[in-house]
Design a protein around this motif. Structure first.
Motif: not given
Length: 310
Positions: A51-56, A194-199, A273-282
């Protein structure tokens, strides 16, 4: 000699046998969200492998890494040959941190069969993802290879060697420039990493994940184990005292996996964690768009370089 790409491609673990935890480049590119992001739906997940996290989407896959790093090594070998060196760089492993099962240990042990065999220790297959050691190089080779070749090649690049001008940054620097990756973020450091780590870090402090941890902790206590979070269990110092899992470790890890399944720990944790990554990606859309462009350009250049060398 490991390339710059390979040096940047590092897995962080709390201890060698424990779960994957957040690690960063030291550059604070992430965010400190004031409001936890909403989770539209919570998946039921027992094993996050595959399964892939958004930042991948903004990080190189293992196959892409192989192509870019292979072209980089081809250029380095060609350059070193001009100076009379028979330079033989490492062969990158076929699988690595960004392979299809990269998230299989992100939340600690999740597979009952693996827990029953390895406890909290890493399996032989996971151990093999580390980069191979490289043969010792002479000071002259290191100096001509240049600072782009990693920490062992940090000596000042000479102006000439045997009467031949050494390119800026040595052969490693020349290779990076020809490949078009010098000084560019390819998703393995800076904003994407960094987003991978912060999420991951933000998810640990999220009330939804903490509530799931409380349910997991209650399940563990009912089975005779007193841990507040899965990370506490994975990082129990007793597991590091033995090169192989003890019966106690195996029993604990097995109970850990069963309680994770009962509380849907992985599903909740992954979704949050995916939700946090999506927020930071935006919030970092322009930088990440540039990362995507950098990766695509590197892949195009790598294909041209390898094609011309054949």
């Amino acid at each position: 000699m490991a390339s710059k790409i390979a040096v940047a491609k590092t897995i962080c673990t709390t201890i060698a046998i424990a779960t994957l935890t957040a690690c960063s480049s030291g550059t604070s590119q992430g965010t400190d969200p004031k409001v936890p992001p909403p989770v539209s739906s919570t998946a039921t997940i027992t094993n996050p492998a595959g399964k892939s996290l958004p930042i991948e989407a903004y990080e190189m896959t293992n196959d892409q890494y192989q192509k870019v790093d292979g072209a980089l090594m081809t250029l380095q070998v060609s350059c070193m040959k001009r100076f009379g060196f028979d330079y033989r760089p490492y062969a990158a492993p076929a699988t690595g941190p960004n392979g299809p099962d990269r998230n299989g240990r992100r939340y600690g042990p999740v597979d009952l069969a693996a827990a029953a065999q390895y406890g909290y220790h890493r399996s032989d297959a996971l151990q093999s993802t580390s980069l191979p050691s490289t043969p010792k190089m002479s000071d002259a080779m290191l100096s001509v290879l240049g600072s782009g070749g990693g920490p062992q090649a940090a000596a000042t690049t000479p102006v000439t060697y045997n009467g031949i001008a050494v390119p800026k940054g040595g052969c490693a620097g020349e290779a990076e420039n020809k490949l078009g990756i010098a000084g560019k973020d390819l998703g393995m450091h800076d904003v994407a990493a960094q987003i991978n780590a912060d999420g991951f870090s933000h998810s640990l402090n999220d009330d939804r994940v903490k509530s799931a941890f409380a349910a997991w902790s209650g399940c563990m206590k009912a089975n005779g184990y007193d841990y507040s979070t899965p990370n506490d269990a994975a990082n129990d110092r007793r597991w590091g005292a033995s090169p192989t899992p003890t019966p106690t470790e195996i029993a604990t890890a097995t109970a850990d996996v069963r309680c994770k399944q009962q509380a849907n720990i992985v599903g909740i944790w992954f979704s949050v964690e995916s939700a946090y990554e999506e927020q930071m990606i935006d919030q970092h859309a322009p930088e990440l768009a540039q990362v995507k462009n950098n990766i695509n350009e590197a892949l195009r250049n790598a294909a041209a370089i390898v094609g011309s060398a054949n």
